[in-house]
Design an enzyme around this catalytic site. Structure first.
Site, PDB file in Angstrom:
ATOM      1  N   GLY A  19       0.820  -1.208   0.000  1.00 15.26           N
ATOM      2  CA  GLY A  19       0.000   0.000   0.000  1.00 15.26           C
ATOM      3  C   GLY A  19       0.853   1.257   0.000  1.00 15.26           C
ATOM      4  O   GLY A  19       0.586   2.204   0.744  1.00 15.26           O
ATOM      5  N   SER A  20       1.870   1.273  -0.863  1.00 13.22           N
ATOM      6  CA  SER A  20       2.890   2.323  -0.762  1.00 13.22           C
ATOM      7  C   SER A  20       2.726   3.458  -1.754  1.00 13.22           C
ATOM      8  O   SER A  20       3.600   4.324  -1.829  1.00 13.22           O
ATOM      9  CB  SER A  20       4.287   1.702  -0.926  1.00 13.22           C
ATOM     10  OG  SER A  20       4.352   0.818  -2.019  1.00 13.22           O
ATOM     11  N   ARG A  22       0.481   5.848  -1.794  1.00 13.59           N
ATOM     12  CA  ARG A  22      -0.086   7.089  -1.270  1.00 13.59           C
ATOM     13  C   ARG A  22      -0.043   7.083   0.257  1.00 13.59           C
ATOM     14  O   ARG A  22       0.226   6.064   0.883  1.00 13.59           O
ATOM     15  CB  ARG A  22      -1.527   7.283  -1.751  1.00 13.59           C
ATOM     16  CG  ARG A  22      -2.490   6.197  -1.264  1.00 13.59           C
ATOM     17  CD  ARG A  22      -3.875   6.397  -1.819  1.00 13.59           C
ATOM     18  NE  ARG A  22      -3.895   6.227  -3.267  1.00 13.59           N
ATOM     19  CZ  ARG A  22      -4.973   6.441  -4.022  1.00 13.59           C
ATOM     20  NH1 ARG A  22      -6.105   6.840  -3.463  1.00 13.59           N
ATOM     21  NH2 ARG A  22      -4.910   6.247  -5.331  1.00 13.59           N
ATOM     22  N   VAL A  71      -3.585  -7.513  -2.165  1.00 18.79           N
ATOM     23  CA  VAL A  71      -3.158  -8.297  -1.002  1.00 18.79           C
ATOM     24  C   VAL A  71      -4.216  -9.302  -0.563  1.00 18.79           C
ATOM     25  O   VAL A  71      -3.915 -10.237   0.186  1.00 18.79           O
ATOM     26  CB  VAL A  71      -2.768  -7.394   0.181  1.00 18.79           C
ATOM     27  CG1 VAL A  71      -1.584  -6.508  -0.173  1.00 18.79           C
ATOM     28  CG2 VAL A  71      -3.950  -6.577   0.685  1.00 18.79           C
ATOM     29  N   SER A 149      -3.735   0.838  13.897  1.00 16.08           N
ATOM     30  CA  SER A 149      -4.441   2.105  14.094  1.00 16.08           C
ATOM     31  C   SER A 149      -4.814   2.232  15.561  1.00 16.08           C
ATOM     32  O   SER A 149      -4.997   1.235  16.264  1.00 16.08           O
ATOM     33  CB  SER A 149      -5.709   2.158  13.241  1.00 16.08           C
ATOM     34  OG  SER A 149      -6.545   3.235  13.633  1.00 16.08           O
ATOM     35  N   TYR A 162     -13.233  -1.820  11.038  1.00 12.95           N
ATOM     36  CA  TYR A 162     -11.861  -1.315  11.015  1.00 12.95           C
ATOM     37  C   TYR A 162     -11.164  -1.568  12.347  1.00 12.95           C
ATOM     38  O   TYR A 162      -9.996  -1.989  12.389  1.00 12.95           O
ATOM     39  CB  TYR A 162     -11.895   0.174  10.701  1.00 12.95           C
ATOM     40  CG  TYR A 162     -10.558   0.809  10.409  1.00 12.95           C
ATOM     41  CD1 TYR A 162      -9.902   0.578   9.211  1.00 12.95           C
ATOM     42  CD2 TYR A 162      -9.974   1.680  11.328  1.00 12.95           C
ATOM     43  CE1 TYR A 162      -8.679   1.182   8.937  1.00 12.95           C
ATOM     44  CE2 TYR A 162      -8.758   2.296  11.064  1.00 12.95           C
ATOM     45  CZ  TYR A 162      -8.118   2.032   9.870  1.00 12.95           C
ATOM     46  OH  TYR A 162      -6.914   2.635   9.600  1.00 12.95           O
ATOM     47  N   SER A 163     -11.870  -1.333  13.440  1.00 12.88           N
ATOM     48  CA  SER A 163     -11.291  -1.570  14.761  1.00 12.88           C
ATOM     49  C   SER A 163     -10.963  -3.042  14.954  1.00 12.88           C
ATOM     50  O   SER A 163      -9.918  -3.392  15.508  1.00 12.88           O
ATOM     51  CB  SER A 163     -12.254  -1.087  15.852  1.00 12.88           C
ATOM     52  OG  SER A 163     -12.491   0.303  15.761  1.00 12.88           O
ATOM     53  N   LYS A 166      -7.837  -3.913  12.796  1.00 17.49           N
ATOM     54  CA  LYS A 166      -6.593  -3.356  13.311  1.00 17.49           C
ATOM     55  C   LYS A 166      -6.209  -3.976  14.655  1.00 17.49           C
ATOM     56  O   LYS A 166      -5.014  -4.133  14.955  1.00 17.49           O
ATOM     57  CB  LYS A 166      -6.710  -1.834  13.419  1.00 17.49           C
ATOM     58  CG  LYS A 166      -6.859  -1.140  12.068  1.00 17.49           C
ATOM     59  CD  LYS A 166      -5.683  -1.438  11.135  1.00 17.49           C
ATOM     60  CE  LYS A 166      -5.733  -0.623   9.861  1.00 17.49           C
ATOM     61  NZ  LYS A 166      -4.582  -0.881   8.970  1.00 17.49           N
TER      62      LYS A 166
END
Length: 249
Positions: A19-20, A22, A71, A149, A162-163, A166
């Site tokens: 994911g490089s 941006r 991925v 995160s 998302y939580s 992560k």
């Protein structure tokens, strides 16, 4: 403990950054290149952003290359990574940065919004690391940095998916760190707070910023600085650490 002679003698080391193209990933790639690392850029497909990044990395005197795969696509990841390692040798470091968000309350969250976020973070962890770990382990040296995160530590309203993703990365990294420590491979987690990237453009910055003790949003370069340290010879005795870069949030 001083860095080993092998670490000091190696003038060039290669680091894969997923994911490089941006945001935080781009800042990490540029920071590493400025320190002399050769960076393997990763994105889902060729893009203007990737071309621009590769040109900037080359202009810094390094030898970048790109691997394009999703991925979440296990076979594509295995094929691309195995071929790259066979052709160029094992990586010194891997930065697992790829991630997405699909925010909303769980009661109204679609199945795809749940699955996609989990698949990129946790599926990506397995799909990227599995093909490259054995070659690294045989050399008995290396660095793995996982970008999680602050939501993975505290949980964030409207980000259950998302939580969860992560938080899962933190657990996975700690377990892997225990498995690889005897091989001289460190595994650490960087935990950004609210960082000034495209992903946070829609965040309620006016509401969140007053909750940050430092009173401001972070910059991608501030996350990249911590990642760079964890990849360095000086961090050889740091493993299974979870380091917030959050302004105290």
């Amino acid at each position: 403990m001083q860095p080993s002679a092998a670490d000091s003698a190696s003038a060039k080391k290669t680091v894969l950054v997923t994911g490089s193209t941006r945001g935080i990933g781009r800042a990490v790639a540029l920071s590493l290149a400025r320190s002399g690392y050769d960076v393997v850029v990763n994105g889902r497909k060729p893009s203007a952003e990737a071309d621009s990044l590769l040109a900037e990395l080359a202009a810094l005197g390094t030898l970048p290359r790109a691997l394009y795969f999703d991925v979440t696509d296990r076979e594509a990841a295995r094929t691309a990574l195995s071929a790259d390692v066979e052709a160029n040798g094992p990586y010194w470091g891997i930065v697992l940065n790829a991630g997405i968000n699909r925010d909303g309350p769980l009661v109204g969250m679609s199945e795809s919004d749940w699955d996609d976020v989990i698949d990129v973070s946790l599926g990506g962890f397995y799909n990227v690391l599995k093909p490259v770990l054995l070659p690294i382990a045989r050399l008995r040296r290396g660095r793995i940095v996982v970008v999680s995160s602050i939501s993975g530590i505290h949980g964030t309203r409207g980000q259950t998916n998302y939580s969860a993703a992560k938080a899962g990365l933190i657990g996975a990294a700690k377990a892997l760190g225990a498995e690889l420590a005897s091989r001289g491979i460190t595994v650490n987690v960087v935990v950004p707070g609210l960082i000034n990237t495209e992903m946070t453009t829609d965040a309620d910055r006016d509401r969140i910023t007053p909750l940050i003790p430092m009173g401001r949003i972070g910059e991608p370069e501030e996350v990249a600085a911590v990642v760079k340290f964890l990849l360095s010879p000086e961090a050889a005795y740091v493993t299974r650490a979870v380091i917030p870069v959050s302004g105290g949030l």
